[in-house]
Design a protein around this motif. Structure first.
Motif, PDB file in Angstrom:
ATOM      1  N   HIS A  34     -14.345  18.511  16.647  1.00 20.29           N
ATOM      2  CA  HIS A  34     -13.775  17.531  15.714  1.00 20.29           C
ATOM      3  C   HIS A  34     -13.606  18.114  14.322  1.00 20.29           C
ATOM      4  CE1 HIS A  34     -14.767  14.704  18.955  1.00 20.29           C
ATOM      5  NE2 HIS A  34     -13.777  13.989  18.453  1.00 20.29           N
TER       6      HIS A  34
ATOM      7  N   LEU B  46     -10.569  20.156  14.376  1.00 19.06           N
ATOM      8  CA  LEU B  46      -9.363  19.326  14.296  1.00 19.06           C
ATOM      9  C   LEU B  46      -9.085  18.896  12.856  1.00 19.06           C
ATOM     10  CD1 LEU B  46      -7.029  17.916  15.746  1.00 19.06           C
ATOM     11  CD2 LEU B  46      -8.550  15.995  16.226  1.00 19.06           C
ATOM     12  N   ASP B  47     -10.146  18.536  12.136  1.00 19.73           N
ATOM     13  CA  ASP B  47      -9.971  18.200  10.710  1.00 19.73           C
ATOM     14  C   ASP B  47      -9.372  19.388   9.954  1.00 19.73           C
ATOM     15  OD1 ASP B  47     -10.993  15.690  11.085  1.00 19.73           O
ATOM     16  OD2 ASP B  47     -13.009  16.159  10.345  1.00 19.73           O
TER      17      ASP B  47
ATOM     18  N   GLU C  40      -5.632  19.663  10.804  1.00 16.46           N
ATOM     19  CA  GLU C  40      -4.801  18.637  10.147  1.00 16.46           C
ATOM     20  C   GLU C  40      -4.595  18.982   8.670  1.00 16.46           C
ATOM     21  OE1 GLU C  40      -3.304  16.309  11.744  1.00 16.46           O
ATOM     22  OE2 GLU C  40      -4.416  15.949  13.591  1.00 16.46           O
TER      23      GLU C  40
ATOM     24  N   SER D 216      -3.950  14.963  18.304  1.00 14.03           N
ATOM     25  CA  SER D 216      -4.977  14.137  17.653  1.00 14.03           C
ATOM     26  C   SER D 216      -6.146  13.828  18.584  1.00 14.03           C
ATOM     27  CB  SER D 216      -4.350  12.837  17.147  1.00 14.03           C
ATOM     28  OG  SER D 216      -3.590  12.214  18.165  1.00 14.03           O
ATOM     29  N   ASP D 217      -5.962  14.033  19.887  1.00 14.92           N
ATOM     30  CA  ASP D 217      -7.021  13.740  20.853  1.00 14.92           C
ATOM     31  C   ASP D 217      -7.702  14.991  21.396  1.00 14.92           C
ATOM     32  OD1 ASP D 217      -6.353  11.069  20.601  1.00 14.92           O
ATOM     33  OD2 ASP D 217      -5.001  11.084  22.335  1.00 14.92           O
TER      34      ASP D 217
ATOM     35  N   ASN E 117       1.469   7.719  14.353  1.00 15.05           N
ATOM     36  CA  ASN E 117       0.249   8.525  14.463  1.00 15.05           C
ATOM     37  C   ASN E 117       0.390   9.797  13.631  1.00 15.05           C
ATOM     38  OD1 ASN E 117      -1.871  10.185  15.162  1.00 15.05           O
ATOM     39  ND2 ASN E 117      -1.783   9.725  17.353  1.00 15.05           N
TER      40      ASN E 117
ATOM     41  N   PHE F  59      -1.778  11.820  12.647  1.00 18.00           N
ATOM     42  CA  PHE F  59      -2.666  12.903  13.075  1.00 18.00           C
ATOM     43  C   PHE F  59      -2.064  13.696  14.229  1.00 18.00           C
ATOM     44  CE2 PHE F  59      -5.215   9.476  11.250  1.00 18.00           C
ATOM     45  CZ  PHE F  59      -5.653  10.143  10.124  1.00 18.00           C
ATOM     46  N   ASN F  60      -1.306  13.019  15.077  1.00 17.77           N
ATOM     47  CA  ASN F  60      -0.577  13.736  16.119  1.00 17.77           C
ATOM     48  C   ASN F  60       0.829  14.090  15.649  1.00 17.77           C
ATOM     49  OD1 ASN F  60      -0.523  14.824  18.782  1.00 17.77           O
ATOM     50  ND2 ASN F  60       0.825  13.144  19.404  1.00 17.77           N
TER      51      ASN F  60
END
Lengths: 485, 485
Positions: free
Chosen positions: A232, A235-236, A239, A354-355, B102, B104-105
């Motif tokens: 996670h 992922l941050d 982004e 995002s997932d 979304n 983030f995606n």
């Protein structure tokens, strides 16, 4: 299929020359066995046409005789798509000419049998790049890359193979040649035939040549290796970097601690990139066509603020091209070293970006619960949402016992992917190995549309039959040797 | 087609509500006439379903009754593709929900009836952009953009609509719904159904929703307006900028002197950008997601060296966002002011980028020789090789006499495009207006493949029949009023 006419191979030999119609077992061997020895196929012969017209001739003869043609490039595919189970292997290897390099239009026209590395080199000679890059680039052929819509490490910035192709030349199931070798950025004259053939794994037509897009050669690049506390956090980081760096961010690859550990253990010359251990690692690359831009400063600033707000735990930024390469080596060695830790059950999946952290955490936990001691090696193209979710056997387990659970773990992982509206094949394709998994997970309307297209474009079912979708009369998939549960 | 069952509209009314099945001439008027009044269509009714299931219901009823369904979005198309000649107009305007944003995606799920501007605005609210941008963005709907693979001014950097769509939801010719709303960057699970529907102008299926790609919002941009001695000099400029600026170069638009002259003459508030006159003008934009990058300095350097080596004659770089907008206004006003100079014969063509200057010079000369006094207004998306090769009538000619030569000039221009392996429809599509031109110029194998696909996916020929490709039984194209020679 009916009996093959007795003069079928003779007719091919008369046109192509005898040495290009190989029917002896020794000569055929390398075309029948899949690289990882998962499959052994059967064929009447290996046929090696030398140009597009000869490919068309061979397919016409196949259509007349109702003999299957299984197209094959470098035979480096990972899903059994190029392995024949009937008919002939139609090798594109002799179609290896680069027909045109046009740096002013930023295009290149290549034949299907060109080796990817040769194409990359030809682009660099005119100060451009062809950005498709993957582990087998020294032996895979562009026709196979196109037929499987290959991915690789530069997708984040440049897209999949699909995005890198402007035009195609294709031999159809009746032996006609579609000349779609357009070098245009915009062309709205009817249906998109090109993308129908790209990624269809030779089941709808045989790609014989393509117009490829070239890009300005980045004049400078910097690689960094970053330690994070979790997927996670990675992922941050992704982004944040995407927002500030935009297209300068050309790669964002992920490795868990286990992956780095085995690389450091087994890969000759691998050097520990960070002093401590971290749960999750990101390898990132930034690049620019402007040689004067200070990418290192840009990256230092971006990583500095990520460090301050707690997104990352540690990072190293390469200070030279040699250090860039050394960091990439850690990521690129991973495919080779996994096997040294025992059996490996592999998945090539994607979820929405995002997932991707949720997926890694959820699927890892599910697999660890299903088999205590299993070692999750979930790595790959994080920035594309594409994870090679590989499972390494517990240390003290028998390899065959572990591999016997292939089907069980497919089910666990693919069910999670499916629930996240993901893909069970992000970049390797379907071939034979995932054909029945596809039938299980694919939207039934989509599957039916695929069959409709296959029947419309290949009514005799002679182009790579039984791959991707199964029609009536197709053989059940041969089980990968010792792999299915 | 057989007689329509008498209760056909009644069945639709019962499900959709009477006010959404419009059969009176006044209510139907705006759906039957094409924006530029080139075509007037006919229809039994205009049907306005409110969601995907209702679209599916309508198409099922059409399939049962063998009634054609002509999908329509904002009715802003330029090739007559949305004009009905039989059956019903199936308006997607009520499917106007944004289902998900979304950031983030970097994706957004929208229904087909969403207006493009609404989508752009929703993206900006989350600090992203949806980069598709074209003249009709305030009224065109995304379903139409997708069905025509719309282009616009940002293709150089972000690609055509095709490149901006990750997934689709489509109602098929039998009324089934294909749910392909995947938000994935990589998905190699079978044939590329998505791209088959994109750009098929509603003839293979009806797009009801889509997953769109978002991009980081550029935090800074600079526009420049440049005078060159010729289209070839403009091409040299483009090649140089592409090498040094890479993806920071987001637009490269071309206008000949005649185009700037008529903008300055007619467009309210247009301000002369450069003191002198030049044969060829380029409007370029550079942009970056990094707010601190000095784009102006970057551009000054690049243009400075272009000036020194004689590639450009003069240039102005905007010093504020207001000046950016003022320069773009010169380019964007062009569509509106052309009509004020009399009749215009239009072409939307593309050639390989490296040939775009040759094309402009060759085609201009051919038209000027064919009709002395004709005023060539060849402008547009130079960096994509896409030129709106428009011909303005000689000053002293009767407009109808000039427009009567539409067919003759199509032949001159399209023959040149064809000889350069270009496209006779770069971004507007085929619809009805170019259907027979397509049949003339398209590779016959490609045309046959298109018909095969149409028959396979729409065996009753009820989806937008007669558009793009003509099958047996389709009506000949109605001539655009007063336009064909």
């Amino acid at each position: 299929m009916p009996e093959t006419p007795s003069d079928f191979l003779g007719v091919l030999s008369a046109r192509l020359g005898e040495k290009h119609v190989i029917a002896d077992p020794a000569g055929m061997e390398s075309y029948l066995v899949e690289e990882r020895k998962l499959y052994r196929g059967n064929a009447l012969a290996v046929v090696r046409p030398g140009n597009t017209e000869e490919v068309a001739f061979v397919v016409q003869e196949c259509a007349k005789a109702k003999v299957a043609a299984v197209p094959q490039g470098g035979n480096t595919g990972l899903v059994g798509g190029g392995v024949p189970h009937t008919g002939i292997v139609l090798s594109l290897a002799r179609l290896d000419r680069i027909r045109e390099v046009n740096p002013f239009n930023a295009t290149m026209i290549v034949e299907a049998g060109c080796i990817l590395k040769t194409i990359q080199d030809a682009a660099e000679k005119v100060d451009c790049i062809f950005p498709l890059s993957l582990a087998s680039e020294g032996s895979c052929r562009i026709g196979g890359n196109i037929s499987t819509n290959a991915g690789g490490v530069n997708v984040l910035r440049y897209g999949n193979t699909r995005e890198l192709v402007l035009g195609l030349e294709v031999v159809l199931a009746d032996g006609r040649i579609w000349n779609g070798l357009k070098s245009l950025r915009k062309d709205n004259t009817g249906y998109d035939l090109k993308n129908l053939f790209i990624g269809s794994e030779g089941t709808l037509g045989i790609v014989t040549a393509a117009v490829l897009k070239l890009f300005p050669r980045p004049k400078t690049r910097v690689v960094a290796f970053i330690g994070c506390a979790s997927p996670h956090a990675a992922l941050d980081l992704f982004e944040g970097l995407r927002q500030t760096l935009g297209d300068a961010l050309t790669a964002f690859e992920f490795m868990p601690r286990f992956a780095l550990d085995i690389v450091l253990r087994h890969a000759p010359g691998a050097v520990r990139p960070l002093s401590g251990d971290h749960a999750a690692y990101a390898l990132i690359e930034v690049a620019s066509p402007d040689p004067e831009i200070d990418l290192r400063a840009l990256l230092e600033k971006a990583l500095g603020s990520a460090f301050e707000n707690g997104t990352i735990e540690d990072a190293t930024i390469a200070a030279s091209e040699a250090q860039n390469a050394a960091l990439w080596y850690l990521r690129e060695s991973l495919s080779d070293v996994q096997g040294l830790e025992g059996g490996s059950i592999k998945h090539d999946v994607s979820v929405p970006v995002s997932d991707v952290a949720d997926f890694i955490v959820t699927a890892s936990r599910a697999c660890e619960e299903a088999l205590p001691g299993i070692r999750v090696c979930a790595f790959g193209h994080f920035g594309d949402g594409n994870i090679h979710f590989n499972l390494t056997q517990p240390i003290d387990m028998e390899k065959p016992l572990f591999l016997a659970q292939w089907g069980r773990f497919n089910r666990i992982v693919h069910d999670i992917v499916h629930a996240m509206n993901g893909s069970i094949s992000a970049e390797h394709g379907i071939g034979l190995i995932k054909r029945d998994e596809l039938a299980r997970y694919k939207d039934p309307v989509a599957l039916d549309l695929m069959k409709t297209l296959k029947r419309a474009l290949d009514p005799q079912n002679i182009l790579n039959p039984g791959k991707v979708v199964a029609l009536e009369g197709d053989l059940p998939p041969a089980l990968p040797m010792g792999k299915k549960g």
